[in-house]
Design a protein around this motif. Structure first.
Motif, short mmCIF file in Angstrom:
data_model
loop_
_atom_site.label_atom_id
_atom_site.label_comp_id
_atom_site.label_asym_id
_atom_site.label_seq_id
_atom_site.Cartn_x
_atom_site.Cartn_y
_atom_site.Cartn_z
N PHE A 1 0.81 -1.22 0.00
CA PHE A 1 0.00 0.00 0.00
C PHE A 1 0.85 1.27 0.00
CE2 PHE A 1 -3.03 -3.14 1.42
CZ PHE A 1 -4.25 -2.71 0.90
N GLU A 2 2.17 1.14 -0.07
CA GLU A 2 3.02 2.33 -0.09
C GLU A 2 2.73 3.16 -1.34
OE1 GLU A 2 7.09 1.16 0.30
OE2 GLU A 2 6.88 0.59 2.41
N GLY A 3 2.57 4.47 -1.14
CA GLY A 3 2.23 5.36 -2.24
C GLY A 3 0.74 5.53 -2.44
N TRP A 4 -0.06 4.77 -1.70
CA TRP A 4 -1.52 4.88 -1.74
C TRP A 4 -2.01 5.48 -0.42
CZ3 TRP A 4 -4.14 2.87 -6.09
CH2 TRP A 4 -3.39 2.03 -6.93
N GLU A 5 -3.00 6.31 -0.48
CA GLU A 5 -3.69 6.76 0.73
C GLU A 5 -4.71 5.69 1.10
OE1 GLU A 5 -6.87 10.19 2.18
OE2 GLU A 5 -5.96 10.29 0.17
N VAL A 6 -4.72 5.27 2.36
CA VAL A 6 -5.62 4.21 2.79
C VAL A 6 -6.70 4.81 3.69
CG1 VAL A 6 -5.80 1.97 3.94
CG2 VAL A 6 -3.72 2.55 2.67
N PRO A 7 -7.90 5.01 3.16
CA PRO A 7 -8.97 5.61 3.96
C PRO A 7 -9.54 4.62 4.96
CG PRO A 7 -9.81 5.02 1.80
CD PRO A 7 -8.33 4.72 1.78
N GLU A 8 -10.35 5.13 5.87
CA GLU A 8 -11.03 4.26 6.84
C GLU A 8 -11.91 3.25 6.12
OE1 GLU A 8 -10.58 4.10 10.03
OE2 GLU A 8 -9.13 5.75 10.05
N PRO A 9 -12.02 2.05 6.64
CA PRO A 9 -11.53 1.58 7.94
C PRO A 9 -10.10 1.04 7.93
CG PRO A 9 -12.88 -0.10 6.94
CD PRO A 9 -12.92 1.06 6.00
N GLY A 10 -9.32 1.30 6.87
CA GLY A 10 -7.93 0.90 6.85
C GLY A 10 -7.73 -0.54 6.39
N LEU A 11 -6.55 -1.06 6.71
CA LEU A 11 -6.19 -2.43 6.38
C LEU A 11 -6.57 -3.31 7.57
CD1 LEU A 11 -4.74 -4.49 4.52
CD2 LEU A 11 -2.59 -3.83 5.64
N ILE A 12 -7.63 -4.10 7.40
CA ILE A 12 -8.19 -4.85 8.53
C ILE A 12 -8.62 -6.24 8.04
CG2 ILE A 12 -9.00 -2.80 9.76
CD1 ILE A 12 -11.78 -3.30 8.64
N GLU A 13 -9.08 -7.06 8.98
CA GLU A 13 -9.67 -8.34 8.59
C GLU A 13 -10.77 -8.08 7.56
OE1 GLU A 13 -11.14 -10.02 12.19
OE2 GLU A 13 -9.21 -9.86 13.22
N VAL A 14 -10.80 -8.84 6.48
CA VAL A 14 -11.75 -8.54 5.41
C VAL A 14 -13.19 -8.62 5.90
CG1 VAL A 14 -10.18 -9.26 3.57
CG2 VAL A 14 -11.76 -10.94 4.55
N GLN A 15 -13.46 -9.47 6.89
CA GLN A 15 -14.82 -9.58 7.40
C GLN A 15 -15.29 -8.27 8.01
OE1 GLN A 15 -17.32 -11.82 7.22
NE2 GLN A 15 -18.45 -10.21 8.27
N ARG A 16 -14.38 -7.48 8.56
CA ARG A 16 -14.76 -6.24 9.24
C ARG A 16 -14.83 -5.05 8.30
NH1 ARG A 16 -10.21 -5.44 13.05
NH2 ARG A 16 -11.38 -3.56 13.60
N TRP A 17 -14.49 -5.23 7.02
CA TRP A 17 -14.48 -4.10 6.08
C TRP A 17 -15.90 -3.89 5.54
CZ3 TRP A 17 -15.46 -2.12 1.34
CH2 TRP A 17 -14.75 -0.97 0.97
N ARG A 18 -16.55 -2.82 6.05
CA ARG A 18 -17.90 -2.43 5.61
C ARG A 18 -18.84 -3.64 5.57
NH1 ARG A 18 -18.09 2.80 3.56
NH2 ARG A 18 -16.04 3.77 3.34
N THR A 19 -18.90 -4.34 6.69
CA THR A 19 -19.72 -5.54 6.79
C THR A 19 -21.19 -5.26 6.49
OG1 THR A 19 -18.20 -6.36 8.49
CG2 THR A 19 -20.33 -7.46 8.31
N LEU A 20 -21.83 -6.20 5.80
CA LEU A 20 -23.26 -6.10 5.51
C LEU A 20 -24.03 -7.08 6.37
CD1 LEU A 20 -23.20 -6.06 1.59
CD2 LEU A 20 -23.68 -4.12 3.10
N PRO A 21 -25.30 -6.79 6.66
CA PRO A 21 -26.14 -7.79 7.34
C PRO A 21 -26.39 -8.97 6.41
CG PRO A 21 -27.45 -5.89 6.66
CD PRO A 21 -26.02 -5.52 6.41
#
Length: 295
Positions: A249-269
């Motif tokens: 990810f160097e050279g990229w801006e990483v917006p929220e929620p960042g680099l995290i477990e994929v399950q936690r990235w904008r989880t849907l019901p």
């Protein structure tokens, strides 16, 4: 409930489909990453050697399929986010697998009917499937190229005719970087792609993760064992540490929620059932992380 929704997936894509003549050779003695994914996605394009690798992975880390389904759901949510919230109208998926319900073009075109998706693969069998089933030359196409050949990808006449590289692109790198060895310098190739894309472009990247042994010894052990199985049977598959993955990810801006477990990235019901709503069980969540970068 169905994990993927695709009522018209197998429709003919128009008059510009391409069929390989002669068809590409298939090596039945070695497993294929694309066929392994097909097995885990309940497809039909897999053989005994692929199912054997799936069984070995399952014995090593019960619930290995969670990683495949969780990564795919992350990709679907990320594509939807880029199309809906970031205005991205053209995408490149590097390391595309065999066509399956809920692929990126379907997700993007649900929210932006004119969105274009280019699938890049260095697997001739996968390329043949994409050209035969999906290519229409207007919103979906495919080229032969991989992560380690960024110039071939960007300079391909089909890419140049299909995409406007002066405008933002959604670069999709799920399921490919983990299968690129350190010797092939994946960070350098990602940087080359980044430097060739227009401002406003985004990268979606996920990767198998080797958790910190001092905090998560059981997860660390499963990651090590899975890596050994994959390198032995498939010849690729790295469970890198978080620090090693952050380099991509160097050279990229990483917006929220960042680099995290994929399950936690904008989880849907889980209801209503839509592509991306699959939720990974707790047991293997630490073994795969992802995020989005933008330039």
């Amino acid at each position: 409930m169905s994990r993927f929704t695709s009522p018209d997936f197998l429709r003919q894509a128009g008059g510009k489909n391409v069929r390989a003549n002669p068809p590409p050779a298939v090596d039945l003695a070695r497993p294929s990453l694309a066929r392994l994914r097909s097995f885990h996605l309940k497809g039909k394009d897999h053989f005994e050697v692929d199912r054997d690798l799936a069984s070995r992975a399952e014995r090593t880390a019960p619930g290995f399929q969670d990683l495949v389904l969780g990564e795919r759901a992350f990709l679907q949510r990320a594509v939807r986010h880029l199309a809906e919230s970031e205005g991205i109208r053209q995408f490149i998926q590097v390391g595309a697998g065999l066509p399956a319900p809920g692929d990126p073009h379907q997700i993007a075109q649900e929210h932006a009917p004119g969105a274009r998706v280019l699938y890049a693969t260095d697997d001739p069998v996968v390329l043949t499937h994409h050209l035969a089933l999906l290519r229409d030359g207007h919103t979906t196409t495919a080229v032969r190229a991989g992560l380690t050949t960024p110039r071939r990808l960007l300079d391909d006449p089909e890419t140049r005719a299909f995409l406007d590289l002066e405008r933002p692109v959604g670069l999709l790198l799920t399921g490919v970087v983990a299968h690129t060895s350190d010797a092939d310098a994946p960070a350098e190739h990602i940087a080359a792609l980044r430097d060739s894309l227009a401002p406003g472009s985004h990268m979606v990247l996920s990767h198998y993760c080797r958790p910190d042994q001092s905090f998560f010894p059981k997860d660390f052990s499963r990651a090590e064992q899975l890596e050994r199985v994959f390198l032995d049977r498939l010849g690729s598959g790295r469970w890198r540490t978080r620090k090693e993955i952050e380099v991509f990810f160097e050279g990229w801006e990483v917006p929220e929620p960042g680099l995290i477990e994929v399950q936690r990235w904008r989880t849907l019901p889980v209801a209503p059932p839509v592509p991306g709503c699959y939720q990974m069980p707790q047991r293997n969540r630490r073994l795969i992380i992802g995020g989005i970068g933008r330039i």
